[in-house]
Design an enzyme around this catalytic site. Structure first.
Site, PDB file in Angstrom:
ATOM      1  CD  GLU B 211      -7.290  -2.504  -8.989  1.00  0.00           C
ATOM      2  OE1 GLU B 211      -6.304  -2.790  -8.290  1.00  0.00           O
ATOM      3  OE2 GLU B 211      -7.926  -3.353  -9.643  1.00  0.00           O
ATOM      4  CB  CYS B 246      -2.212  -0.328  -2.878  1.00  0.00           C
ATOM      5  SG  CYS B 246      -1.666  -0.731  -4.542  1.00  0.00           S
TER       6      CYS B 246
END
Lengths: 484, 480
Positions: B211, B246
Site C-alpha cells: 500500500e 496517502c
C-alpha cells in the site's frame, strides 16, 4: 513526472513504449476489439490444428490425442467460456454504500492493467502461452508473449501465426532464451505471469522489484497422490487408470500438475503395484503412447535419479532408458530413500515413487513435511479422511478420486500457494488477474454534515460516534438538536 | 536479539501448525479483544497519537479509533460467511463431480505499518489477518514511537500473544525480520521501501501487498457547489493529518478562469476551520519529524515555486508546524510536482479547458486515489474511463476508504493488492480449489493406446457435445 524510476537504455524500450501508446489509444479496452481477438484465437486453434499437432510432436513427441486433450481442446473450451462471459466480467459491480453517505453510489470497475508480459513454459508450450494470453486480452491489455526456447517448433509457430490471427499492434511474440527474458524484465510491466521453475521465478521477481512490477508465479512442486485402501477391484482399477492419466499420459510426467509420488498403506501397496504394472503394460502397447523427455539435459537428470544405488534397488517396474530416442519407460519405485534426490526434487518425468505408511492418516504429516504443492490428489471413499486432507494440508488445489481434471473446471481457480506459486488464473480468475479493480465512489452535493469539519468540539465528536455506530436515530435527533 | 526474534517466529509457526489460529471461535475472540482495546484505551490512544503527530482528538477518533472498531465489528459480523466454502458450478464434462473453493489461512504473516495513521494502519490489516486464521507479527512504525510502544504494551493484554506478536524497531529490525520466511508480507509506506520489501520477499517467494502512495490529483470543474467543494477538499487535505495521508489531495487542476473563485472559497473555508493564525489551532496536526519538516520547507522555499505562493506559508520550527499553504501554477518539473508532497502544501495547476487535466494526470504514475468535483455526468464518465487509479471519488475526498465494501489499494507505483472488509480477509487467505469426483463415469477414451475414434470422442466432450459425453461415459470406443 511523479516519481518514476529510470528507464533502462537497452533492449525492448521501444517495444514497451509502443504498446503503452496502443493501450492509451483505447484500442485494447474496446469490448468489440477484445471479442475479435478471442475469436481470432478460436480460429487459430481450428484452422491450424494439424500444424499444432506437428509442432507439439516435434517438440515433445506428444500424441495428438494428448495434445488435443491438454492443450488445443482445453483452450477452445476456455476461450469460448471467456467469450460467453466477457460482458459480465467487464461490467462494473455495484456495492453497498453506507446510509450516512446517502445519496451515493459505490462501484467496483474492472479496468485493464496496461501492458502485460507472459512467460510460457516448454511442457504445455501452446496452452501456457495462449491461456494467459486470452485472459489478458479479455481484460483489455496489450500483451507480449515470450514462449520457452526449449520448445522451439511451437515458439516459431506462435511467432509466425499470432500476428496473422491477432492484432499485431497489441499482441507481440518475442523469441529467445534467458538473456531475452532478463532484458525484457529490465522494463516495467503492468503485470507479469511466469510459469516455470522457482529458480527462474526468483530471477524474474528480483528484477520486478526494481520497478514494483506485480508478478504472478506458477511454479512447480511435488504433487502427492494419497491412495486409501480400496476394497473393490473395480475402484482400484479406476484409480490406477486415473493415476496413469495423471502421470504418464501427461507429457510423460513432465507437468506441474502431474502426480509426483504416491503415498499408500504398506499393506495395500502390493495389490496396488500389481494393478499398476498390468495397467501400464496395457496402456503402453504403441510407441507413440507417451511423450518423450524434452532434451538431453532433462534425460540425464532423470537417468541420474535411477543411477543412485539405493534408488535403483527400489525399482519394481521399468527402469530402462533410451538415450537415442530420449525415452524412459514408465518406472515404478517402492520406498526409495526419503533423502534421495528423487524424493527431494520435483521429478518432472515418468518415474513414480511409492512411499508406504503404516496408516493412511500418516500421509498427511508426510505431505506437510514438504513445501506446499500445486495439487494434492487422494483416492478414497472415506469422507472423514477427505475432510482431514482438506483441513490439515495446504495446496493450490485438492482433487479426490481423479487427477489433473481440475484444470478444465472453469469455475475453479488454478494456481499455487507458498513455494508452488502465487496468483491464480483460468476463466474469471484470468480476467481478474490481469485487471485493476478500481473503486469508484460517487457523492452528491446535496446533503452536507457540519460535524465533518473543524473547528472541532465534543459535540461534533459525539455526532461522529453516532455515524460510526450506525446509530441513525441518535444521529437524526442530534441533527434536529434534541440531544447532544 | 536475533535469537529472540527467531524464537518468536518459530513459536508462531508451531502454533499455526498446531491449528491454534484456525477455529472460528479463536478468531472471533481475538477480534473482540482488539475491539475492547480500542474502546477501553481510547484516552491512551489519543494521547499517543497526539504525541506522535500532534493529531487532534477528533481525527484520532474519527480516522483511527472508530475505523478500527468498525473494522472489528464488520469482520465479526461476516466471519462465518467469509469462512464458508463457496460452491462452484462443475460442468458436465467432469460429471459426476462437485467443486468448491475453500478459504484457508496462508500461515504466518508480517504486517509492516506506517507512521501517519499508526493505529489504523497497524490494526486494520492485522484484523483481517486474524479473521483469515493466520498467526501475525506486527511491526509498527518507529517514526511513531508512542503508538508503537503502546501497541507493544497493550496488544498482548487483549489478544492471544502466543499467536499475535508486536515487534518494535527501526530499519535494522525490519531488515532482520524480512530475512525470515513469511507466508505473506503486508507493507504500508513509500515506494522506495516498497521495492526493498519486494526484493527481500524474493528469497522465500513470499507474496506481498504493497500500500504505497502517489500524487492524488483533484480535478475541479466550474459546474460545482463551490462552498461544499472547498470544504471537502480542505477536509481531505488539511483535515487528514495536515496532508500527511496517502489519499490526501496532493494537487488541484482547474481552469484558469475558475481558479480565482476556487482560491477565494478555499481561503474562506481555511479561515473558518483554523482561524486567522492556523499555527495556533489545535485542530491541525504537526509535521511528524524534523526530517519531514525540512523536506517540506525545501519544497516550499524552492526558488522555482516560492514566488507562486498565494496563501499561507507560516511555519514554526519549534513546534514542527506548517500552516495550510496554497500555490498557483508551479512549474510541472518542480520538486513539488514531481514528488508526493505528504504535507500541507497545495499547488493549484490551471489549464485552459478542463479536459486537459486528463492528459496531465495520465502523464504521471497511477495514483492511489483520484478526485473529481463536477455535476457534469459526461465529464464524470470520461474521468472514470480515462484515468486509472486505485480508487476514485466524485464530489468528495478520502471518504471512500470508509466503505468496507470497496477494495482499497493502489495500482502501478501506488501499490499492488487491496484490502478493507472482505478484501483483507481474502488478501490473507488462499482460495483452495477442491474437486470431488466419484468412481463412476469412467471414460475409456481418456487413456492410451490412443486412436482416432478416442480422439473424436474427446473432442466432442471438450466442446460440450452431450452425445460425445454419453459415449465417453458408456466406455466407447468398444474394444481396446
Amino acid at each position: 513526472m511523479g516519481s518514476m524510476p529510470e528507464k533502462p537504455r537497452h533492449g525492448f524500450g521501444s517495444l514497451v513504449t509502443g504498446l503503452q501508446e496502443v493501450c492509451e489509444s483505447g484500442i485494447t479496452k474496446d469490448l468489440a476489439w477484445r471479442r475479435s481477438q478471442l475469436k481470432g484465437i478460436i480460429r487459430l486453434l481450428t484452422e491450424k490444428e494439424e500444424e499444432m499437432f506437428d509442432v507439439l510432436r516435434d517438440d515433445l513427441g506428444k500424441h495428438r490425442a494428448e495434445s488435443y486433450r491438454d492443450e488445443i481442446g482445453a483452450l477452445v473450451k476456455s476461450v469460448n467460456h471467456t467469450l460467453r462471459n466477457l460482458e459480465r466480467w467487464a461490467a462494473p459491480e455495484k456495492v453497498q454504500a453506507p446510509l450516512v453517505s446517502f445519496p451515493a453510489t459505490a462501484l467496483v470497475v474492472p479496468e485493464p492493467l496496461g501492458v502485460v508480459l507472459v512467460f510460457s513454459c516448454w511442457n504445455l508450450p501452446l496452452g501456457l502461452a495462449l491461456e494467459p494470453l486470452s485472459g489478458a486480452i479479455a481484460a483489455g491489455n496489450a500483451v507480449v508473449v515470450k514462449p520457452s526456447e526449449f520448445a522451439p517448433a511451437t515458439a516459431a509457430f506462435l511467432a509466425s501465426n499470432l500476428p496473422k490471427y491477432l492484432d499485431p499492434r497489441a499482441v507481440k511474440v518475442i523469441l529467445g532464451g534467458p538473456e531475452v527474458g532478463e532484458q525484457l524484465m529490465e522494463h516495467r510491466w503492468d503485470k507479469v505471469l511466469f510459469t516455470g521453475s522457482a529458480r527462474t521465478g526468483r530471477i524474474i521477481l528480483t528484477k520486478a522489484a526494481k520497478h514494483l512490477t506485480p508478478v504472478a508465479l506458477e511454479l512447480g512442486s511435488k504433487c502427492p497422490c494419497i491412495i486409501d485402501r480400496l476394497d473393490s477391484k473395480r475402484d482400484t482399477q479406476i484409480a490406477v487408470n486415473r493415476i496413469f492419466g495423471g502421470k504418464w499420459s501427461l507429457c510423460a510426467g513432465q507437468a506441474c500438475l502431474a502426480i509426483d509420488y504416491i503415498l499408500v498403506e504398506e499393506e495395500f501397496a502390493p495389490a496396488l503395484i500389481e494393478v499398476l504394472k498390468s495397467t501400464v503394460k496395457r496402456f503402453t502397447t504403441t510407441p507413440d503412447c507417451m511423450a518423450r523427455i524434452l532434451n538431453e539435459k532433462h534425460f540425464k537428470r532423470l537417468s541420474n535419479y535411477l543411477k543412485d544405488r539405493k534408488v535403483a534397488a527400489s525399482v519394481v517396474h521399468g527402469g530402462s532408458v533410451n538415450p537415442k530416442t530420449l525415452t524412459i519407460e514408465p518406472t515404478i519405485l517402492l520406498n526409495p530413500p526419503l533423502d534421495s534426490d528423487i524424493m527431494t526434487e520435483e521429478i518432472f518425468g515418468p518415474i513414480l515413487p511409492i512411499i508406504t505408511v503404516k496408516k493412511i492418516e500418516d500421509s498427511m504429516k508426510f505431505v506437510r513435511s514438504k513445501p506446499k504443492p500445486l495439487a494434492i490428489y487422494a483416492f478414497t471413499r472415506n469422507e472423514k479422511l477427505k475432510s482431514r486432507i482438506i483441513n490439515e494440508t495446504s495446496s493450490g488445489s485438492v482433487t479426490f478420486n481423479d487427477a489433473v481434471v481440475q484444470y478444465v473446471v472453469e469455475g475453479l481457480p488454478f494456481g499455487g500457494v507458498g513455494q508452488s506459486g502465487s496468483g491464480q488464473y483460468h476463466g474469471k480468475y484470468s480476467f481478474e488477474l490481469f485487471s485493476n479493480k478500481k473503486a469508484v465512489f460517487k457523492r452528491s452535493f446535496l446533503i452536507e454534515f457540519m460535524f465533518r469539519y473543524p473547528p472541532w468540539d465534543n459535540g461534533k465528536i459525539g455526532m461522529l460516534r453516532h455515524v460510526f455506530n450506525t446509530n441513525y436515530v441518535l444521529l437524526l435527533l442530534g441533527l434536529i438538536g434534541l440531544r447532544r | 536479539m536475533e535469537e529472540s526474534r527467531a524464537a518468536a517466529v518459530q513459536e508462531l509457526r508451531a502454533r499455526f501448525a498446531a491449528g491454534q489460529t484456525r477455529p472460528a471461535e479463536w478468531r472471533a475472540k481475538q477480534l473482540r479483544g482488539v475491539l475492547r482495546m480500542a474502546t477501553e484505551m481510547e484516552a491512551e490512544i489519543c494521547d499517543a497519537l497526539h504525541a506522535d503527530v500532534g493529531k487532534p482528538k477528533t481525527e484520532a477518533h474519527v480516522h483511527e479509533i472508530s475505523l478500527v472498531k468498525s473494522s472489528c465489528l464488520f469482520a465479526l459480523k461476516n466471519l462465518k460467511k467469509w469462512m464458508k466454502p463457496k460452491k462452484v458450478h462443475a460442468r458436465l464434462m467432469t460429471f459426476p463431480s462437485t467443486a468448491r473453493i475453500t478459504k484457508e489461512p496462508l500461515g504466518v504473516v508480517l504486517v509492516i505499518s506506517a507512521w501517519n495513521y499508526p493505529l489504523l494502519l497497524s490494526l486494520d490489516p492485522v484484523i483481517g489477518a486474524i479473521a483469515a486464521g493466520n498467526a501475525v507479527v506486527l511491526k509498527p512504525s518507529e517514526v511513531a514511537p508512542a503508538t508503537s510502544s503502546l501497541l507493544a504494551e497493550l496488544l498482548p493484554r487483549y489478544v492471544d500473544s502466543a499467536c499475535i506478536k508486536v515487534v518494535e524497531g527501526g530499519v535494522s529490525e525490519t531488515t532482520a525480520l524480512l530475512e525470515h520466511k513469511w507466508d505473506k508480507i503486508f507493507y504500508t509506506g513509500n515506494s522506495k521501501v516498497g521495492r526493498i520489501v519486494m526484493a527481500a520477499a524474493v528469497k522465500h517467494l513470499t507474496p506481498v501487498v504493497l500500500e504505497l502512495g502517489g500524487k492524488c490529483p483533484v480535478i475541479v470543474d466550474s459546474n460545482v457547489n463551490l462552498h461544499v467543494t472547498a470544504k471537502r477538499i480542505a477536509a481531505g487535505k488539511w483535515g487528514c493529518n495536515n496532508g500527511q495521508a496517502c489519499i490526501a489531495p496532493d494537487f488541484i487542476i482547474t481552469t484558469e478562469s475558475f481558479a480565482p473563485k476556487l482560491l477565494e472559497a478555499l481561503k474562506k473555508v481555511l479561515e473558518k476551520f483554523y482561524g486567522k493564525d492556523p499555527l495556533l489551532s489545535a485542530d491541525l496536526s504537526r509535521v511528524v519529524t524534523p526530517n519531514h519538516f525540512n523536506r517540506l520547507l525545501d519544497m516550499m522555499d524552492d526558488e522555482m515555486v516560492s514566488d507562486k505562493i498565494v496563501f499561507g506559508g507560516q511555519r514554526d520550527e519549534q513546534k514542527l508546524k506548517i500552516a495550510p499553504t496554497i500555490f498557483l501554477d508551479v512549474p510541472l518539473d518542480s520538486a513539488m510536482m514531481k514528488e508526493e508532497i505528504f504535507g500541507p502544501l497545495l499547488p493549484i495547476i490551471t489549464v485552459d479547458k478542463i479536459h486537459e487535466s486528463f492528459g496531465l494526470i495520465n502523464s504521471m504514475t497511477k495514483p492511489l486515489a483520484a478526485y473529481l468535483f463536477t455535476r457534469d455526468s459526461k465529464l464524470q464518465k470520461q474521468f472514470e474511463s480515462t484515468i486509472s487509479a486505485g480508487g476514485m471519488l466524485l464530489n468528495d475526498t478520502s471518504v471512500h476508504l470508509t466503505n468496507p465494501h470497496l477494495p482499497f489499494g493502489g495500482v502501478g507505483e501506488s501499490g499492488t493488492g487491496s484490502y478493507h472488509g472482505r478484501f483483507t480477509f481474502d488478501a490473507f487467505s488462499h482460495g483452495k480449489a477442491v474437486l470431488h469426483r466419484g468412481f463412476g463415469g469412467e471414460a475409456k477414451a481418456r487413456y492410451p493406446p490412443y486412436s482416432s475414434a478416442k480422439l473424436k470422442i474427446m473432442k466432442g466432450v471438450l466442446v460440450g457435445k452431450l452425445g460425445a459425453m454419453i459415449q465417453a461415459i458408456l466406455g466407447f470406443p468398444r474394444g481396446k
